[in-house]
Write a protein that holds these residues in place. Structure first.
Motif, PDB file in Angstrom:
ATOM      1  N   PHE A 265       0.837  -1.207   0.000  1.00 15.95           N
ATOM      2  CA  PHE A 265       0.000   0.000   0.000  1.00 15.95           C
ATOM      3  C   PHE A 265       0.874   1.260   0.000  1.00 15.95           C
ATOM      4  O   PHE A 265       0.635   2.192  -0.778  1.00 15.95           O
ATOM      5  CB  PHE A 265      -0.942   0.000   1.209  1.00 15.95           C
ATOM      6  CG  PHE A 265      -1.792   1.230   1.288  1.00 15.95           C
ATOM      7  CD1 PHE A 265      -2.933   1.351   0.504  1.00 15.95           C
ATOM      8  CD2 PHE A 265      -1.446   2.282   2.122  1.00 15.95           C
ATOM      9  CE1 PHE A 265      -3.719   2.498   0.557  1.00 15.95           C
ATOM     10  CE2 PHE A 265      -2.221   3.431   2.184  1.00 15.95           C
ATOM     11  CZ  PHE A 265      -3.364   3.539   1.398  1.00 15.95           C
ATOM     12  N   ARG A 266       1.910   1.293   0.860  1.00 16.55           N
ATOM     13  CA  ARG A 266       2.791   2.468   0.918  1.00 16.55           C
ATOM     14  C   ARG A 266       3.540   2.657  -0.399  1.00 16.55           C
ATOM     15  O   ARG A 266       3.655   3.774  -0.899  1.00 16.55           O
ATOM     16  CB  ARG A 266       3.777   2.333   2.080  1.00 16.55           C
ATOM     17  CG  ARG A 266       3.160   2.620   3.431  1.00 16.55           C
ATOM     18  CD  ARG A 266       4.206   2.771   4.523  1.00 16.55           C
ATOM     19  NE  ARG A 266       5.024   1.577   4.705  1.00 16.55           N
ATOM     20  CZ  ARG A 266       4.702   0.555   5.497  1.00 16.55           C
ATOM     21  NH1 ARG A 266       3.566   0.574   6.167  1.00 16.55           N
ATOM     22  NH2 ARG A 266       5.515  -0.477   5.614  1.00 16.55           N
ATOM     23  N   LEU A 267       4.056   1.554  -0.958  1.00 19.07           N
ATOM     24  CA  LEU A 267       4.803   1.667  -2.214  1.00 19.07           C
ATOM     25  C   LEU A 267       3.905   2.048  -3.384  1.00 19.07           C
ATOM     26  O   LEU A 267       4.334   2.759  -4.295  1.00 19.07           O
ATOM     27  CB  LEU A 267       5.551   0.362  -2.496  1.00 19.07           C
ATOM     28  CG  LEU A 267       6.689   0.051  -1.526  1.00 19.07           C
ATOM     29  CD1 LEU A 267       7.239  -1.340  -1.772  1.00 19.07           C
ATOM     30  CD2 LEU A 267       7.786   1.104  -1.613  1.00 19.07           C
ATOM     31  N   GLU A 268       2.653   1.606  -3.342  1.00 19.68           N
ATOM     32  CA  GLU A 268       1.698   2.029  -4.368  1.00 19.68           C
ATOM     33  C   GLU A 268       1.368   3.511  -4.193  1.00 19.68           C
ATOM     34  O   GLU A 268       1.340   4.268  -5.178  1.00 19.68           O
ATOM     35  CB  GLU A 268       0.427   1.184  -4.276  1.00 19.68           C
ATOM     36  CG  GLU A 268      -0.583   1.515  -5.351  1.00 19.68           C
ATOM     37  CD  GLU A 268      -1.884   0.733  -5.219  1.00 19.68           C
ATOM     38  OE1 GLU A 268      -2.737   0.900  -6.101  1.00 19.68           O
ATOM     39  OE2 GLU A 268      -2.049  -0.030  -4.241  1.00 19.68           O
ATOM     40  N   SER A 269       1.169   3.934  -2.961  1.00 23.35           N
ATOM     41  CA  SER A 269       0.872   5.351  -2.683  1.00 23.35           C
ATOM     42  C   SER A 269       2.020   6.254  -3.115  1.00 23.35           C
ATOM     43  O   SER A 269       1.793   7.376  -3.563  1.00 23.35           O
ATOM     44  CB  SER A 269       0.604   5.556  -1.191  1.00 23.35           C
ATOM     45  OG  SER A 269      -0.535   4.838  -0.787  1.00 23.35           O
ATOM     46  N   ASP A 270       3.253   5.760  -2.963  1.00 30.47           N
ATOM     47  CA  ASP A 270       4.432   6.547  -3.338  1.00 30.47           C
ATOM     48  C   ASP A 270       4.739   6.490  -4.833  1.00 30.47           C
ATOM     49  O   ASP A 270       5.648   7.171  -5.306  1.00 30.47           O
ATOM     50  CB  ASP A 270       5.663   6.051  -2.574  1.00 30.47           C
ATOM     51  CG  ASP A 270       5.578   6.345  -1.081  1.00 30.47           C
ATOM     52  OD1 ASP A 270       4.765   7.190  -0.674  1.00 30.47           O
ATOM     53  OD2 ASP A 270       6.337   5.711  -0.318  1.00 30.47           O
ATOM     54  N   GLY A 271       4.029   5.619  -5.561  1.00 33.13           N
ATOM     55  CA  GLY A 271       4.216   5.559  -7.007  1.00 33.13           C
ATOM     56  C   GLY A 271       5.248   4.554  -7.487  1.00 33.13           C
ATOM     57  O   GLY A 271       5.593   4.543  -8.664  1.00 33.13           O
ATOM     58  N   PHE A 272       5.745   3.683  -6.604  1.00 31.47           N
ATOM     59  CA  PHE A 272       6.744   2.691  -6.993  1.00 31.47           C
ATOM     60  C   PHE A 272       6.123   1.411  -7.540  1.00 31.47           C
ATOM     61  O   PHE A 272       6.747   0.686  -8.304  1.00 31.47           O
ATOM     62  CB  PHE A 272       7.643   2.325  -5.808  1.00 31.47           C
ATOM     63  CG  PHE A 272       8.470   3.478  -5.310  1.00 31.47           C
ATOM     64  CD1 PHE A 272       9.439   4.060  -6.109  1.00 31.47           C
ATOM     65  CD2 PHE A 272       8.290   3.982  -4.038  1.00 31.47           C
ATOM     66  CE1 PHE A 272      10.203   5.121  -5.659  1.00 31.47           C
ATOM     67  CE2 PHE A 272       9.048   5.036  -3.570  1.00 31.47           C
ATOM     68  CZ  PHE A 272      10.004   5.617  -4.380  1.00 31.47           C
TER      69      PHE A 272
END
Length: 115
Positions: free
Chosen positions: A53-60
């Motif tokens: 979720f965090r990596l998706e939110s950050d665009g990675f």
């Protein structure tokens, strides 16, 4: 937000326990959640879900829902994520080349500080 603030935020994110392994696993191609769970064992499902979720939110990372029965969710790197993997691989090569020296110096400094 200053450049230093953004840099600190990114360094914190890539320094998280499962980030490098997760991004590396996805560098070989798109994977389902269960495949990532196996590849990153012994990560727990909750931790993997939060990290994704965090990596998706950050665009990675990009999350894609596949219209199938039952529905499937697949994850893949974005261009930003692929760029980050390249940078993290460079850091890993540097750590491999210099890690023994860094650890030796840290141990020496620790011994000098211990009464």
């Amino acid at each position: 937000m200053t450049t230093l603030d953004v840099t600190n935020l990114i360094m914190k994110r890539i320094g998280e326990r499962w980030t490098y392994r997760l991004l590396s696993a996805l560098s070989d191609g798109e994977l389902r959640f269960a495949e990532l769970l196996r590849a990153l064992a012994p990560v727990k499902a909750k931790v993997l879900s939060e990290t994704l979720f965090r990596l998706e939110s950050d665009g990675f990372v990009r999350r894609r829902i596949v219209d199938a029965r039952p529905p499937q969710v697949k994850y893949q790197l974005t261009q930003l994520g692929r760029d980050m993997v390249g940078l993290m691989n460079s850091i890993a090569r540097w750590a491999s080349a210099h890690g023994d020296l860094v650890l030796s110096l840290a141990n020496q400094a620790s011994r000098e500080l211990t009464p």
